[in-house]
Design an enzyme around this catalytic site. Structure first.
Site, PDB file in Angstrom:
ATOM      1  N   TYR A  53       0.765  -1.193   0.104  1.00  0.00           N
ATOM      2  CA  TYR A  53       0.182   0.052  -0.191  1.00  0.00           C
ATOM      3  C   TYR A  53       0.893   1.383   0.037  1.00  0.00           C
ATOM      4  O   TYR A  53       0.738   2.354  -0.769  1.00  0.00           O
ATOM      5  CB  TYR A  53      -0.928  -0.101   1.199  1.00  0.00           C
ATOM      6  N   LYS A 104       1.426   3.871  -3.215  1.00  0.00           N
ATOM      7  CA  LYS A 104       1.036   5.517  -3.003  1.00  0.00           C
ATOM      8  C   LYS A 104       2.071   6.313  -3.089  1.00  0.00           C
ATOM      9  O   LYS A 104       1.763   7.574  -3.657  1.00  0.00           O
ATOM     10  CB  LYS A 104       0.491   5.480  -1.300  1.00  0.00           C
TER      11      LYS A 104
END
Length: 502
Positions: free
Chosen positions: A235, A239
């Site tokens: 994640y 990002k």
């Protein structure tokens, strides 16, 4: 003195992922405070306009979140939605944001003033191909769309404060450079990452791997690539790469704002206190927040917490995040060349030690116990154990689970597999707990303090330059009494909006 509310009158705003937690709250707030907005284009992942319209009504305006604005407008509410809101079928993981209605796409290119991208796949160990498509390539597709807009005035991108990985101490509000890594050992080439994902997936298909095997491989591959470059999980890596692409491909004449929220919790005041996203898959929401610990304790499933008692948890109520977004939009409108990053967190201005939060959890569920299926109150343990390091966690897991499991394993062999089902289920659950702890250890063991200098400057500008009143767009976490918030707002909201669902 200007009016924040009037700044949104007659504006066309594209909201990407309006069905998400923040997206819903953003849409509700805009419509409630400024119904004279021109148009809200809501990009919704859907195959066609009918599916997009269905998702708009079932997953956005059909939520309890909209009860205040429905009460305000009464029978005119649906007319307001019909006039102001345009659901757009698409997929940001695809070029042109996946919009196949060319007439509508060209209309947005001409009309959109502001783009708000709150889309993200937030599973820490998501498949690398899936997370990369949304969190990285999706941002590139947003930039491409913006480059074709003729009336664009600002882009606001919601990232996460945890793109900084496992850094400790005070962390500044600074942007990433293209190809930057957190460990300084490898150059991060986003195009190469894309090629590797495609090649690995192609090879798995050639090898006739089933979907479960592909998913498992891609999850492990994402963690492997993240750790290679210094990030703790898929994640945060994807990002961070999204931020790099946004700043690299941005139009210099359009201001870009990046908001990096920390842990987003239930609403503090608006549209009412304690709203948090309910979901048919309870585990999805609990895995993303501190609520996993709260619920496990409240259901008497654990009396053990992983976390450094002195570490400050960094929390920010969802409605305050939205207020910070709205103020940032107005302050940066029509300011070309600006690129500003805001840490939207509380660890600097109003830190909450983990030890205090665990006390709140214990106090709340002792006072207001959950009810089991038989209608009886669940009594959680009177005391709890805090594991303040991974070594203490590993010792605890070995003594409490691993040694007994080995005993069962040998007994199972002697008894010719009599305990097969129990053994394999217990083994799987232990592995899930260990993976969960490994994924979340940076957020409960590493003392990260997110500098909020830019955010405080933004708050000062709002106080000094706008006349709407502090309550309308407040995002000052120093005003929060954490004990009152958790005991009277967050935990009751969690029980009502999440745990009460079937």
């Amino acid at each position: 003195m200007e009016s924040m509310i009037e700044s949104f009158a007659n504006k066309n705003i594209l909201v990407i992922r309006a069905t998400g937690f923040l997206g819903k709250i953003f849409v509700e707030k805009i419509l409630r405070v400024q119904p004279n907005i021109k148009k809200l284009y809501l990009l919704i992942r859907a195959s066609d306009s009918n599916s997009a319209m269905h998702r708009l009504h079932s997953e956005v305006i059909g939520k309890d979140l909209f009860r205040v604005i429905k009460r305000k407008h009464g029978t005119h509410f649906h007319a307001l939605i019909s006039e102001k809101v345009i659901p757009v079928a698409g997929d940001m993981a695809m070029e042109n944001l996946g919009v196949t209605d060319m007439e509508l796409l060209n209309e947005m290119r001409r009309q959109v003033d502001i783009v708000v991208n709150s889309a993200a796949n937030t599973n820490f160990d998501e498949r690398y191909d899936v997370a990369f498509a949304i969190n990285t390539l999706g941002v590139e597709h947003v930039s491409s769309f913006v480059n074709e807009c003729t009336n664009i005035k600002l882009v606001l991108h919601v990232s996460t404060a945890y793109v900084v990985g496992e850094k400790s101490g005070i962390i500044m509000e600074t942007p990433f450079k293209m190809s930057e890594t957190l460990n300084g050992k490898n150059d991060l080439n986003i195009n190469e990452e894309k090629k590797m994902i495609q090649e690995r997936h192609r090879q798995l298909v050639v090898d006739k791997a089933n979907e479960e095997a592909i998913s498992s491989y891609m999850k492990d591959f994402g963690i492997q690539r993240a750790k290679l470059h210094g990030w703790p999980n898929t994640y945060t890596l994807t990002k961070a790469m999204g931020e790099m692409l946004l700043l690299e491909g941005r139009r210099k004449d359009v201001p870009f704002v990046i908001l990096r929220p920390t842990i987003i919790t239930s609403t503090y005041k608006e549209p009412f206190p304690g709203w948090i996203e309910g979901t048919s898959n309870l585990n999805l929401i609990l895995q993303k927040t501190i609520d996993s610990f709260s619920v496990a304790y409240g259901k008497a499933r654990t009396s053990t917490f992983l976390g450094d008692p002195s570490k400050a948890l960094d929390l920010f109520p969802a409605d305050m995040v939205i207020n910070a977004m709205l103020v940032a939009i107005v302050v940066h409108l029509n300011k070309p060349y600006s690129r500003t990053i805001y840490h939207v967190g509380s660890s600097m201005s109003n830190p909450l030690p983990i030890s205090r939060l665990t006390n709140y959890i214990c106090d709340y569920f002792a006072k207001y116990p959950l009810i089991n299926r038989q209608g009886n109150p669940i009594r959680p343990p009177n005391t709890y154990t805090m594991l303040s390091s991974m070594s203490s966690f590993n010792i605890y897991m070995t003594i409490r689970y691993m040694i007994p499991l080995k005993v069962v394993k040998y007994a199972n062999i002697v008894l010719l597999g009599a305990f097969n089902a129990w053994y394999f289920n217990a083994d799987r659950e232990i592995k899930v707990i260990q993976r969960f702890a490994d994924l979340y250890k940076p957020y409960v063991l590493i003392n990260m303090i997110f500098d909020d200098t830019n955010l405080n400057k933004l708050l000062c500008i709002y106080k000094e330059s706008f006349k709407d009143g502090m309550e309308t767009f407040s995002f000052d976490t120093k005003s929060i009494d954490w004990e009152d918030y958790f005991m009277n707002i967050h935990f009751p909201g969690l029980v009502k909006h999440v745990l009460s669902r079937p």
